[in-house]
Design an enzyme around this catalytic site. Structure first.
Site, PDB file in Angstrom:
ATOM      1  N   TRP A 285       0.669  -1.315  -0.145  1.00  0.00           N
ATOM      2  CA  TRP A 285      -0.053   0.045   0.008  1.00  0.00           C
ATOM      3  C   TRP A 285       0.994   1.485   0.154  1.00  0.00           C
ATOM      4  O   TRP A 285       0.527   2.315  -0.730  1.00  0.00           O
ATOM      5  CB  TRP A 285      -1.085  -0.160   1.136  1.00  0.00           C
ATOM      6  CG  TRP A 285      -1.874  -1.208   1.004  1.00  0.00           C
ATOM      7  CD1 TRP A 285      -2.399  -2.153   1.946  1.00  0.00           C
ATOM      8  CD2 TRP A 285      -2.865  -1.381  -0.190  1.00  0.00           C
ATOM      9  NE1 TRP A 285      -3.202  -3.006   1.297  1.00  0.00           N
ATOM     10  CE2 TRP A 285      -3.516  -2.580   0.060  1.00  0.00           C
ATOM     11  CE3 TRP A 285      -3.101  -0.815  -1.426  1.00  0.00           C
ATOM     12  CZ2 TRP A 285      -4.667  -3.288  -0.799  1.00  0.00           C
ATOM     13  CZ3 TRP A 285      -3.929  -1.351  -2.162  1.00  0.00           C
ATOM     14  CH2 TRP A 285      -4.854  -2.432  -2.039  1.00  0.00           C
TER      15      TRP A 285
ATOM     16  N   ASP B  93      -2.090   5.996   6.833  1.00  0.00           N
ATOM     17  CA  ASP B  93      -2.994   5.070   6.087  1.00  0.00           C
ATOM     18  C   ASP B  93      -3.219   4.012   7.196  1.00  0.00           C
ATOM     19  O   ASP B  93      -2.355   3.248   7.710  1.00  0.00           O
ATOM     20  CB  ASP B  93      -2.673   4.653   5.159  1.00  0.00           C
ATOM     21  CG  ASP B  93      -3.495   3.497   4.185  1.00  0.00           C
ATOM     22  OD1 ASP B  93      -4.773   3.322   4.904  1.00  0.00           O
ATOM     23  OD2 ASP B  93      -3.280   3.071   3.148  1.00  0.00           O
TER      24      ASP B  93
ATOM     25  N   LYS C 214     -12.414  -2.797   5.685  1.00  0.00           N
ATOM     26  CA  LYS C 214     -11.651  -3.644   6.522  1.00  0.00           C
ATOM     27  C   LYS C 214     -12.157  -3.844   7.746  1.00  0.00           C
ATOM     28  O   LYS C 214     -12.517  -4.853   8.241  1.00  0.00           O
ATOM     29  CB  LYS C 214     -10.018  -3.203   6.750  1.00  0.00           C
ATOM     30  CG  LYS C 214      -9.373  -2.774   5.283  1.00  0.00           C
ATOM     31  CD  LYS C 214      -9.304  -3.877   4.105  1.00  0.00           C
ATOM     32  CE  LYS C 214      -8.949  -3.426   2.863  1.00  0.00           C
ATOM     33  NZ  LYS C 214      -7.972  -2.610   2.503  1.00  0.00           N
TER      34      LYS C 214
HETATM   35  C1  LIG Z   1      -7.229  -2.028   1.393  1.00  0.00           C
HETATM   36  C2  LIG Z   1      -6.170  -0.942   1.457  1.00  0.00           C
HETATM   37  C3  LIG Z   1      -6.176   0.199   0.711  1.00  0.00           C
HETATM   38  C4  LIG Z   1      -6.907   0.312  -0.658  1.00  0.00           C
HETATM   39  O1  LIG Z   1      -8.270   0.485  -0.360  1.00  0.00           O
HETATM   40  P1  LIG Z   1      -9.136   0.917  -1.351  1.00  0.00           P
HETATM   41  O2  LIG Z   1     -10.478   1.070  -0.675  1.00  0.00           O
HETATM   42  O3  LIG Z   1      -9.421  -0.362  -2.364  1.00  0.00           O
HETATM   43  O4  LIG Z   1      -8.849   1.971  -2.101  1.00  0.00           O
HETATM   44  C5  LIG Z   1      -4.863   1.063   0.930  1.00  0.00           C
HETATM   45  N1  LIG Z   1      -4.530   1.187   2.143  1.00  0.00           N
HETATM   46  C6  LIG Z   1      -4.348  -0.116   3.054  1.00  0.00           C
HETATM   47  C7  LIG Z   1      -3.849   0.040   4.261  1.00  0.00           C
HETATM   48  C8  LIG Z   1      -5.645  -0.919   2.682  1.00  0.00           C
HETATM   49  O5  LIG Z   1      -5.746  -2.218   3.571  1.00  0.00           O
END
Ligand SMILES: *Cc1c(COP(=O)(O)O)cnc(C)c1O
Length: 366
Positions: A102, A178, A202
């Site tokens: 990511w 993030d 998530k």
């Molecule tokens: C799943 C995830 C993303 C991407 O998420 P999207 O909603 O598909 O854009 C980015 N960063 C992390 C840490 C993730 O787990």
């Protein structure tokens, strides 16, 4: 009805109580005679729902009053560009810690945009040398005091590494995180970050909602060419209702926040998450049929990649777990092997069932 134990990384398992409540209210919500999906986002019922979800998240994370909470769309992926437009109005230099899939993607987006704006991207530290299986020690980071921001991903969902510390404040550099895959899994000192973002699918709710928590002094400084829909200040001034928001997702996230409060909040859920992670990693470290590829001190409590020593048994393992009601254990293709995502909504019984199965499978195939 048989609900499987779902170890998917995202979209991921949701609390059964929440799904049952949503089912209960699906056809007729809050005396409106309509489903929550069928009412105006400007009506008093939905505005109350939106405000309550925000307040509950504030309560859960202890978000200070000088931070704004936004419910946006576009996923965490959209934040990789949205943060640049908003934060880099006058200083387009970004620092990044590279710890997995990511952050690699976040860096790629910054490398595309910041040079166009006369700026630069600095990879402060990287764990690519060992397959992103650890967090580089903070003492080795080569940071720039004059960077606009430093970006980290505090839980790398695919590689399964998690920060157990908050990076130090350096000058005025805004810390951006993030937290998609571990937000609300543990307490967080929001005040140490300028901006936190997380996709909901998530640990919070269905796909389609992205949460942004941003300190208010960072608003209103975006680049002049920022698309209106990208401007955090406009979104904040309109309580995320600048246009039609993902109403069902916000409603469901709100139910999850209420559920979390009933569980005792993030401190209580953290204790449960620690117990689940100890059970799984404890087993992985106790035998040599399976192993965890991640450095012990950086192992994620939410996403546990693991491998079978004998990779020729992978397909058999996946078929048998599926048949046993333990689903979505296949690892991400970037890492291979298996991955068990054990978010807030995964009960300890699910982890016990998984470990029990793994023990039995090892005995039969060892
Ligand atoms: C799943 C995830 C993303 C991407 O998420 P999207 O909603 O598909 O854009 C980015 N960063 C992390 C840490 C993730 O787990």
């Amino acid at each position: 009805m048989t609900r499987a134990y779902n170890f998917a990384a995202g979209p991921a398992t949701l609390p059964l109580e929440v799904l049952e409540q949503a089912r209960e209210e699906l056809l007729e919500w809050q005396g409106t005679g309509c489903s929550v999906m069928e009412v105006s986002h400007r009506g008093k019922e939905f505005e109350a729902c939106n405000a309550e979800a925000e307040q509950d998240l504030r309560d859960l994370l202890g978000i200070p009053s000088n931070y704004r909470v936004l419910f946006l769309q576009g996923g965490a992926s959209m934040q990789w560009s949205q943060i640049l437009f908003n934060l880099c109005g006058s200083n387009p230099h970004g620092d990044f810690i590279l710890t997995g899939e990511w952050t690699t993607r976040a860096v790629a987006e910054a490398q595309r945009l910041l040079p166009l704006w006369g700026g630069s991207v600095n990879v402060v530290a990287s764990s690519a040398d060992r397959n992103f299986s650890y967090i580089p020690d903070e003492s080795t980071w080569q940071r720039r005091k004059d960077a606009c921001f430093m970006h980290v991903c505090t839980n790398e969902t695919i590689q399964g590494v998690e920060y157990n510390f908050v990076p130090e404040q350096l000058g005025d550099v805004t810390l951006v995180a993030d937290m998609s895959s571990h937000i609300v899994s543990r307490p967080v000192d929001v005040a140490r970050y300028g901006l936190i973002y997380a996709g909901a699918q998530k640990n919070i709710g269905p796909a389609g909602v992205t949460i942004v928590i941003v300190r208010d002094d960072l608003l209103g400084k975006c680049r002049a060419d920022t698309p209106r829909m990208f401007d955090y200040k406009l979104m904040a001034d309109n309580h995320s209702l600048l246009n039609t928001p993902p109403t069902f997702g916000i409603y469901l996230a709100g139910l999850v926040f209420k559920w979390l409060k009933r569980q005792g909040g993030v401190e209580a859920i953290e204790r449960k998450n620690i117990a689940k992670a100890e059970l799984l990693y404890g087993y992985l470290d106790s035998q040599d049929f399976y192993y965890s590829p991640v450095a012990k001190r950086d192992r994620s409590r939410m996403n546990a990649p693991f491998r079978l020593k004998d990779e020729s048994l992978n397909a058999k393992f996946l078929a048998e777990t599926q048949a046993a009601g333990l689903v979505a254990l296949k690892g991400h293709k970037a890492v291979g092997g298996m991955r068990a995502s054990i978010y807030n909504a995964m009960p300890i019984e699910g982890v016990q069932a998984l470990v029990g199965f793994m023990r039995d499978f090892a005995a039969r195939n060892g």
